[in-house]
Scaffold this motif. Structure first.
Motif, mmCIF file in Angstrom:
data_model
loop_
_atom_site.group_PDB
_atom_site.id
_atom_site.type_symbol
_atom_site.label_atom_id
_atom_site.label_comp_id
_atom_site.label_asym_id
_atom_site.label_seq_id
_atom_site.Cartn_x
_atom_site.Cartn_y
_atom_site.Cartn_z
ATOM 1 N N TRP A 22 0.832 -1.203 0.000
ATOM 2 C CA TRP A 22 0.000 0.000 0.000
ATOM 3 C C TRP A 22 0.866 1.254 0.000
ATOM 4 C CZ3 TRP A 22 -4.628 -0.810 -1.537
ATOM 5 C CH2 TRP A 22 -5.261 -2.017 -1.245
ATOM 6 N N ILE A 23 0.392 2.265 -0.730
ATOM 7 C CA ILE A 23 1.071 3.559 -0.823
ATOM 8 C C ILE A 23 0.203 4.581 -0.092
ATOM 9 C CG2 ILE A 23 2.039 5.304 -2.370
ATOM 10 C CD1 ILE A 23 1.794 3.165 -4.641
ATOM 11 N N TYR A 24 0.820 5.391 0.773
ATOM 12 C CA TYR A 24 0.079 6.377 1.560
ATOM 13 C C TYR A 24 0.647 7.777 1.371
ATOM 14 C CZ TYR A 24 -1.608 2.294 4.101
ATOM 15 O OH TYR A 24 -2.171 1.082 4.429
ATOM 16 N N CYS A 25 -0.243 8.762 1.386
ATOM 17 C CA CYS A 25 0.174 10.153 1.508
ATOM 18 C C CYS A 25 0.558 10.360 2.967
ATOM 19 C CB CYS A 25 -0.971 11.093 1.112
ATOM 20 S SG CYS A 25 -0.658 12.832 1.509
ATOM 21 N N ASP A 26 1.758 10.836 3.223
ATOM 22 C CA ASP A 26 2.248 11.014 4.586
ATOM 23 C C ASP A 26 1.595 12.197 5.307
ATOM 24 O OD1 ASP A 26 3.830 9.342 6.047
ATOM 25 O OD2 ASP A 26 5.719 10.320 5.540
ATOM 26 N N THR A 27 1.004 13.118 4.556
ATOM 27 C CA THR A 27 0.392 14.288 5.169
ATOM 28 C C THR A 27 -0.971 13.953 5.773
ATOM 29 O OG1 THR A 27 1.555 15.727 3.624
ATOM 30 C CG2 THR A 27 -0.342 16.672 4.758
ATOM 31 N N CYS A 28 -1.823 13.274 5.000
ATOM 32 C CA CYS A 28 -3.176 12.981 5.487
ATOM 33 C C CYS A 28 -3.387 11.510 5.846
ATOM 34 C CB CYS A 28 -4.210 13.406 4.449
ATOM 35 S SG CYS A 28 -4.143 12.457 2.910
ATOM 36 N N ASN A 29 -2.365 10.667 5.602
ATOM 37 C CA ASN A 29 -2.420 9.228 5.873
ATOM 38 C C ASN A 29 -3.447 8.474 5.037
ATOM 39 O OD1 ASN A 29 -0.301 8.983 7.780
ATOM 40 N ND2 ASN A 29 -1.625 9.976 9.281
ATOM 41 N N GLU A 30 -3.887 9.068 3.933
ATOM 42 C CA GLU A 30 -4.820 8.377 3.035
ATOM 43 C C GLU A 30 -4.067 7.374 2.169
ATOM 44 O OE1 GLU A 30 -8.177 8.291 2.313
ATOM 45 O OE2 GLU A 30 -8.502 9.501 4.116
ATOM 46 N N ASN A 31 -4.710 6.244 1.933
ATOM 47 C CA ASN A 31 -4.195 5.236 1.019
ATOM 48 C C ASN A 31 -4.428 5.760 -0.403
ATOM 49 O OD1 ASN A 31 -3.866 3.050 -0.633
ATOM 50 N ND2 ASN A 31 -5.165 1.688 0.539
ATOM 51 N N ILE A 32 -3.369 5.883 -1.184
ATOM 52 C CA ILE A 32 -3.514 6.414 -2.546
ATOM 53 C C ILE A 32 -3.258 5.362 -3.629
ATOM 54 C CG2 ILE A 32 -3.008 8.780 -1.861
ATOM 55 C CD1 ILE A 32 -0.160 8.326 -3.107
ATOM 56 N N GLY A 33 -2.879 4.153 -3.232
ATOM 57 C CA GLY A 33 -2.650 3.118 -4.238
ATOM 58 C C GLY A 33 -1.985 1.885 -3.671
ATOM 59 N N TYR A 34 -1.625 0.997 -4.585
ATOM 60 C CA TYR A 34 -0.956 -0.252 -4.221
ATOM 61 C C TYR A 34 0.094 -0.568 -5.270
ATOM 62 C CZ TYR A 34 -0.120 -5.037 -2.799
ATOM 63 O OH TYR A 34 0.484 -6.188 -2.354
ATOM 64 N N LEU A 35 1.317 -0.808 -4.838
ATOM 65 C CA LEU A 35 2.430 -1.132 -5.732
ATOM 66 C C LEU A 35 2.737 -2.619 -5.615
ATOM 67 C CD1 LEU A 35 4.669 -0.136 -7.640
ATOM 68 C CD2 LEU A 35 6.029 0.426 -5.626
ATOM 69 N N CYS A 36 2.614 -3.334 -6.734
ATOM 70 C CA CYS A 36 2.859 -4.776 -6.743
ATOM 71 C C CYS A 36 4.364 -5.043 -6.582
ATOM 72 C CB CYS A 36 2.331 -5.390 -8.026
ATOM 73 S SG CYS A 36 0.558 -5.144 -8.222
ATOM 74 N N TYR A 37 4.731 -5.929 -5.693
ATOM 75 C CA TYR A 37 6.124 -6.179 -5.335
ATOM 76 C C TYR A 37 6.988 -6.705 -6.474
ATOM 77 C CZ TYR A 37 4.640 -5.998 -0.458
ATOM 78 O OH TYR A 37 4.134 -5.607 0.736
#
Length: 118
Positions: A22-37
């Motif tokens: 999971w990818i998060y914005c560090d400012t608002c802690n919202e999940n913005i996506g998912y990066l496949c390993y």
């Protein structure tokens, strides 16, 4: 086998794991996506979150190939951007959470660099 990260530059961004998940914005802690390993070789992502924060991510590996530019579009399968050659998922971007973004992602298997802009 775990890959060895060569570059990992995260600006106002955090990942759930070392080089994927999971990818998060560090400012608002919202999940913005998912990066496949396992399916990408390099990621360059710049975005503006709906909270107004600008963030970015640059990730690649010791064994990453340079990649070749192409004009092909990523295909969307079950909300994931996938390689059009082998249909493997590369990344999910949650459009509704981002005001804008630009992305370049290199597929590990076909070594093509795909670009997406919103």
């Amino acid at each position: 086998m775990a890959r060895v990260v060569k570059n990992k530059e995260l600006v106002k961004t955090r990942l759930a794991a070392n080089y994927g998940g999971w990818i998060y914005c560090d400012t608002c802690n919202e999940n913005i996506g998912y990066l496949c390993y396992a399916t990408y070789d390099k990621l360059e992502l710049k975005y503006k979150c709906n909270c107004g924060s600008f963030g970015s991510a640059l990730l690649d590996f010791e064994d990453s190939n340079i990649g070749q530019s192409c004009n092909d579009e990523l295909v969307i399968i079950k909300n994931r951007f996938c390689c059009p050659k082998d249909k493997e998922p590369l990344i999910t971007i949650l459009d509704k959470k981002l005001a804008s973004y630009e992305m370049k992602i290199t597929c590990k298997s076909c070594e093509h660099i795909y670009e997406k802009l919103k």
